[in-house]
Write a protein that holds these residues in place. Sequence first.
Motif, PDB file in Angstrom:
ATOM      1  N   THR A 110      -9.472   3.096  -0.419  1.00 15.92           N
ATOM      2  CA  THR A 110      -9.067   3.973   0.371  1.00 15.92           C
ATOM      3  C   THR A 110      -9.736   5.367   0.522  1.00 15.92           C
ATOM      4  OG1 THR A 110      -7.719   5.307  -1.026  1.00 15.92           O
ATOM      5  CG2 THR A 110      -6.688   3.288  -0.466  1.00 15.92           C
TER       6      THR A 110
ATOM      7  N   PHE B 115      -7.855   7.957   0.490  1.00 17.03           N
ATOM      8  CA  PHE B 115      -6.865   8.791   0.067  1.00 17.03           C
ATOM      9  C   PHE B 115      -6.921  10.226  -0.681  1.00 17.03           C
ATOM     10  CE2 PHE B 115      -3.227   5.420   0.508  1.00 17.03           C
ATOM     11  CZ  PHE B 115      -3.475   5.332   1.905  1.00 17.03           C
TER      12      PHE B 115
ATOM     13  N   ASP C  88      -3.580  14.284  -4.131  1.00 21.18           N
ATOM     14  CA  ASP C  88      -2.195  14.219  -3.674  1.00 21.18           C
ATOM     15  C   ASP C  88      -1.566  12.994  -4.082  1.00 21.18           C
ATOM     16  OD1 ASP C  88      -2.541  16.454  -1.714  1.00 21.18           O
ATOM     17  OD2 ASP C  88      -4.068  15.211  -0.781  1.00 21.18           O
TER      18      ASP C  88
ATOM     19  N   TYR D  22      -0.656  10.086  -2.345  1.00 22.25           N
ATOM     20  CA  TYR D  22      -0.840   8.940  -1.545  1.00 22.25           C
ATOM     21  C   TYR D  22      -1.417   7.543  -2.378  1.00 22.25           C
ATOM     22  CZ  TYR D  22      -1.201  12.764   1.898  1.00 22.25           C
ATOM     23  OH  TYR D  22      -0.993  13.952   2.386  1.00 22.25           O
TER      24      TYR D  22
ATOM     25  N   ASN E  20       4.359   3.480   9.099  1.00 27.13           N
ATOM     26  CA  ASN E  20       3.171   3.902   8.073  1.00 27.13           C
ATOM     27  C   ASN E  20       2.524   2.462   7.989  1.00 27.13           C
ATOM     28  OD1 ASN E  20       1.669   3.971   5.550  1.00 27.13           O
ATOM     29  ND2 ASN E  20       2.659   5.636   4.906  1.00 27.13           N
TER      30      ASN E  20
ATOM     31  N   ARG F 142       1.739   1.280   4.374  1.00 27.32           N
ATOM     32  CA  ARG F 142       2.932   0.784   3.732  1.00 27.32           C
ATOM     33  C   ARG F 142       3.581  -0.456   4.369  1.00 27.32           C
ATOM     34  NH1 ARG F 142       7.222   4.812   4.826  1.00 27.32           N
ATOM     35  NH2 ARG F 142       7.057   3.782   6.801  1.00 27.32           N
TER      36      ARG F 142
END
Length: 279
Positions: free
Chosen positions: A8, A10, A14, A16, A143, A146
């Motif tokens: 990812t 991401f 954070d 994520y 999303n 997800r």
Amino acid sequence: MGVLTLLTDFGYRDQYVAALKARLLHLAPTLPVLDLTHGVEPYNIAHAVHVLRAVFRDFPLGTTHLITVSDYGASDAGAVAAPAWHAAEFEGHYFVAADNGLLPLLCDGIPAQLVRLNAPAPPAPAPPATSIAAGNLQPVSLNPTRDILAPAAVRLAQGQPLSSLGPPATEAYLLTNRQLRLQDNRITGHVVHVDHYGNLITNISREAVEVVGRGRPATVHFGREVVRELRPHFAAAPPGEIVCTFNPQGCLSIAINQGHASELLGLYFDSQVDVRFTG
């Protein structure tokens, strides 16, 4: 049950990555999940493809790789429009990603085994909102990681067939790899990645050098520099000196021992590199 890897953009600052792993934990509590990296440069498809190519074959056949970089996909104009998501089989591995050009780059074309993932049904329309205070909020937005990519990857890792995830696809958003220019006395390539150490990874393969060079002496040209020797590894030169060598994936790489080659040489992604042969 197979193995699921994660790649990812991401980052590590954070929530994520934790949110993705929490989702996977709900979907398949016992599924082995391994990180490739979450440090891909944001939206950088070429970086993601480089990491995948370098490592995916090291995993057992049948491994599923979940890639969430630019996960809303792309239109022909490069903007978000009519997003789509795909799953593919390539060299005995499974890949799940947005339709953003990543899979064609990885596979040097549209994968032979490619399906378009079924998106979840849209939520029922909300009643007319009067005010936020009254609690009339709009439905949670889609999303892709997800709601689409993670569930599809889990199903593949659990052994479900690719065909169960959606209809066959024959079209995808295309990005093309930089091609080598081969001449009798020269190979022209480009930097395709700058790694964490500042090493410059090119698309010039050991095989191309051996085939075109036919055992002749070779020099490597980039910027204003000429390197007249290929070394066996990155540390095979004194600190501060330029090293040209083949990395474990067989790609010609330019480094400075204990230095940041990209910054010190002024070379970056897509910079030209030539290998010239004499004799």
